[in-house]
Design a protein around this motif. Structure first.
Motif, PDB file in Angstrom:
ATOM      1  N   PRO A   1       5.722   7.389 -11.939  1.00 54.66           N
ATOM      2  CA  PRO A   1       6.018   8.638 -11.236  1.00 54.66           C
ATOM      3  C   PRO A   1       4.929   8.976 -10.214  1.00 54.66           C
ATOM      4  O   PRO A   1       3.747   8.880 -10.498  1.00 54.66           O
ATOM      5  CB  PRO A   1       6.058   9.689 -12.347  1.00 54.66           C
ATOM      6  N   LEU A   2       5.344   9.330  -9.007  1.00 52.46           N
ATOM      7  CA  LEU A   2       4.434   9.681  -7.915  1.00 52.46           C
ATOM      8  C   LEU A   2       4.885  11.007  -7.327  1.00 52.46           C
ATOM      9  O   LEU A   2       6.057  11.179  -7.010  1.00 52.46           O
ATOM     10  CB  LEU A   2       4.483   8.597  -6.829  1.00 52.46           C
ATOM     11  N   THR A   3       3.970  11.955  -7.162  1.00 47.45           N
ATOM     12  CA  THR A   3       4.327  13.280  -6.667  1.00 47.45           C
ATOM     13  C   THR A   3       3.616  13.569  -5.353  1.00 47.45           C
ATOM     14  O   THR A   3       2.428  13.296  -5.213  1.00 47.45           O
ATOM     15  CB  THR A   3       3.959  14.361  -7.707  1.00 47.45           C
ATOM     16  N   GLY A   4       4.360  14.115  -4.382  1.00 42.41           N
ATOM     17  CA  GLY A   4       3.796  14.491  -3.103  1.00 42.41           C
ATOM     18  C   GLY A   4       4.880  14.960  -2.157  1.00 42.41           C
ATOM     19  O   GLY A   4       6.042  15.099  -2.529  1.00 42.41           O
ATOM     20  N   THR A   5       4.484  15.227  -0.910  1.00 38.15           N
ATOM     21  CA  THR A   5       5.452  15.652   0.102  1.00 38.15           C
ATOM     22  C   THR A   5       5.672  14.575   1.157  1.00 38.15           C
ATOM     23  O   THR A   5       6.684  14.577   1.831  1.00 38.15           O
ATOM     24  CB  THR A   5       4.992  16.946   0.813  1.00 38.15           C
ATOM     25  N   GLU A   6       4.712  13.651   1.313  1.00 38.79           N
ATOM     26  CA  GLU A   6       4.838  12.581   2.307  1.00 38.79           C
ATOM     27  C   GLU A   6       4.363  11.269   1.693  1.00 38.79           C
ATOM     28  O   GLU A   6       3.258  11.183   1.164  1.00 38.79           O
ATOM     29  CB  GLU A   6       3.980  12.903   3.533  1.00 38.79           C
ATOM     30  N   PHE A   7       5.204  10.248   1.765  1.00 36.99           N
ATOM     31  CA  PHE A   7       4.902   8.939   1.199  1.00 36.99           C
ATOM     32  C   PHE A   7       4.970   7.900   2.314  1.00 36.99           C
ATOM     33  O   PHE A   7       5.968   7.826   3.020  1.00 36.99           O
ATOM     34  CB  PHE A   7       5.928   8.575   0.123  1.00 36.99           C
ATOM     35  N   VAL A   8       3.909   7.099   2.468  1.00 38.71           N
ATOM     36  CA  VAL A   8       3.873   6.060   3.494  1.00 38.71           C
ATOM     37  C   VAL A   8       3.698   4.717   2.796  1.00 38.71           C
ATOM     38  O   VAL A   8       2.666   4.464   2.159  1.00 38.71           O
ATOM     39  CB  VAL A   8       2.729   6.290   4.509  1.00 38.71           C
ATOM     40  N   PHE A   9       4.708   3.857   2.910  1.00 38.32           N
ATOM     41  CA  PHE A   9       4.674   2.520   2.332  1.00 38.32           C
ATOM     42  C   PHE A   9       4.253   1.539   3.419  1.00 38.32           C
ATOM     43  O   PHE A   9       4.797   1.576   4.519  1.00 38.32           O
ATOM     44  CB  PHE A   9       6.065   2.108   1.835  1.00 38.32           C
ATOM     45  N   SER A  10       3.306   0.642   3.106  1.00 38.20           N
ATOM     46  CA  SER A  10       2.843  -0.359   4.068  1.00 38.20           C
ATOM     47  C   SER A  10       2.808  -1.725   3.408  1.00 38.20           C
ATOM     48  O   SER A  10       2.373  -1.853   2.261  1.00 38.20           O
ATOM     49  CB  SER A  10       1.436  -0.025   4.571  1.00 38.20           C
ATOM     50  N   ASN A  11       3.245  -2.726   4.151  1.00 37.84           N
ATOM     51  CA  ASN A  11       3.193  -4.093   3.655  1.00 37.84           C
ATOM     52  C   ASN A  11       1.842  -4.678   4.010  1.00 37.84           C
ATOM     53  O   ASN A  11       1.538  -4.872   5.176  1.00 37.84           O
ATOM     54  CB  ASN A  11       4.325  -4.919   4.273  1.00 37.84           C
ATOM     55  N   LEU A  12       1.026  -4.974   3.007  1.00 41.61           N
ATOM     56  CA  LEU A  12      -0.306  -5.499   3.275  1.00 41.61           C
ATOM     57  C   LEU A  12      -0.376  -7.013   3.157  1.00 41.61           C
ATOM     58  O   LEU A  12      -1.433  -7.603   3.294  1.00 41.61           O
ATOM     59  CB  LEU A  12      -1.344  -4.845   2.355  1.00 41.61           C
ATOM     60  N   ASN A  13       0.747  -7.646   2.901  1.00 45.25           N
ATOM     61  CA  ASN A  13       0.758  -9.094   2.733  1.00 45.25           C
ATOM     62  C   ASN A  13       0.563  -9.781   4.077  1.00 45.25           C
ATOM     63  O   ASN A  13       1.155  -9.402   5.071  1.00 45.25           O
ATOM     64  CB  ASN A  13       2.075  -9.531   2.096  1.00 45.25           C
ATOM     65  N   GLY A  14      -0.277 -10.797   4.087  1.00 46.33           N
ATOM     66  CA  GLY A  14      -0.549 -11.535   5.320  1.00 46.33           C
ATOM     67  C   GLY A  14       0.562 -12.493   5.688  1.00 46.33           C
ATOM     68  O   GLY A  14       0.547 -13.086   6.756  1.00 46.33           O
TER      69      GLY A  14
ATOM     70  N   TRP B   1       0.854  -1.183   0.000  1.00 46.41           N
ATOM     71  CA  TRP B   1       0.000   0.000   0.000  1.00 46.41           C
ATOM     72  C   TRP B   1       0.884   1.225   0.000  1.00 46.41           C
ATOM     73  O   TRP B   1       1.949   1.233   0.620  1.00 46.41           O
ATOM     74  CB  TRP B   1      -0.863   0.053   1.247  1.00 46.41           C
ATOM     75  N   LEU B   2       0.424   2.258  -0.651  1.00 47.75           N
ATOM     76  CA  LEU B   2       1.141   3.523  -0.648  1.00 47.75           C
ATOM     77  C   LEU B   2       0.130   4.640  -0.458  1.00 47.75           C
ATOM     78  O   LEU B   2      -0.855   4.731  -1.189  1.00 47.75           O
ATOM     79  CB  LEU B   2       1.895   3.722  -1.965  1.00 47.75           C
ATOM     80  N   SER B   3       0.386   5.476   0.547  1.00 46.41           N
ATOM     81  CA  SER B   3      -0.435   6.649   0.794  1.00 46.41           C
ATOM     82  C   SER B   3       0.436   7.872   0.519  1.00 46.41           C
ATOM     83  O   SER B   3       1.570   7.947   0.981  1.00 46.41           O
ATOM     84  CB  SER B   3      -0.912   6.671   2.249  1.00 46.41           C
ATOM     85  N   ILE B   4      -0.097   8.801  -0.267  1.00 50.37           N
ATOM     86  CA  ILE B   4       0.639  10.019  -0.602  1.00 50.37           C
ATOM     87  C   ILE B   4      -0.084  11.204   0.007  1.00 50.37           C
ATOM     88  O   ILE B   4      -1.277  11.399  -0.215  1.00 50.37           O
ATOM     89  CB  ILE B   4       0.753  10.193  -2.134  1.00 50.37           C
ATOM     90  N   ASP B   5       0.632  11.963   0.833  1.00 50.89           N
ATOM     91  CA  ASP B   5       0.102  13.168   1.486  1.00 50.89           C
ATOM     92  C   ASP B   5      -1.169  12.891   2.284  1.00 50.89           C
ATOM     93  O   ASP B   5      -2.106  13.683   2.286  1.00 50.89           O
ATOM     94  CB  ASP B   5      -0.150  14.279   0.467  1.00 50.89           C
ATOM     95  N   GLY B   6      -1.206  11.748   2.965  1.00 51.54           N
ATOM     96  CA  GLY B   6      -2.338  11.418   3.826  1.00 51.54           C
ATOM     97  C   GLY B   6      -3.579  10.968   3.085  1.00 51.54           C
ATOM     98  O   GLY B   6      -4.631  10.790   3.691  1.00 51.54           O
TER      99      GLY B   6
END
Length: 102
Positions: A47-60, A27-32
């Protein structure tokens, strides 16, 4: 505090190899914003544009081909739009006119 564009990301798996399970994703969340799902691959070049990037592993699974590490990340600063410079010079001109009148 400044926007950047991520141009490419290289991932490694749990054993620091380059192969992932066919259904491994993150999962990737950009700027909340809302999380978007992306498939894991050795090279991610959307290409991804933003100021804050949050990467999350969603695999079980915590098996090596589902775990990911960021090996490298290529970013580029987003240039200030020309309209901002034009607007700024217009404000300076108006300030000069207002000062001249007073």
């Amino acid at each position: 505090d400044r926007a950047v564009t991520i141009e490419s990301i290289r991932f490694r798996n749990g054993r620091h190899g380059r192969k992932f399970a066919h259904d491994a994703s993150f999962w990737l969340s950009i700027d909340g914003g809302a999380d978007s799902t992306y498939a894991l691959a050795h090279l991610f070049d959307t290409p991804l544009t933003g100021t804050e990037f949050v990467f999350s592993n969603l695999n079980g699974s915590n098996r090596d081909k589902y775990v990911f590490y960021i090996e490298s990340l290529t970013v580029q600063a987003v240039p200030v739009p020309p309209a901002v410079w034009l607007f700024g010079s217009g404000l300076i001109g108006l300030a000069g006119v207002a000062r001249r009148r007073s």
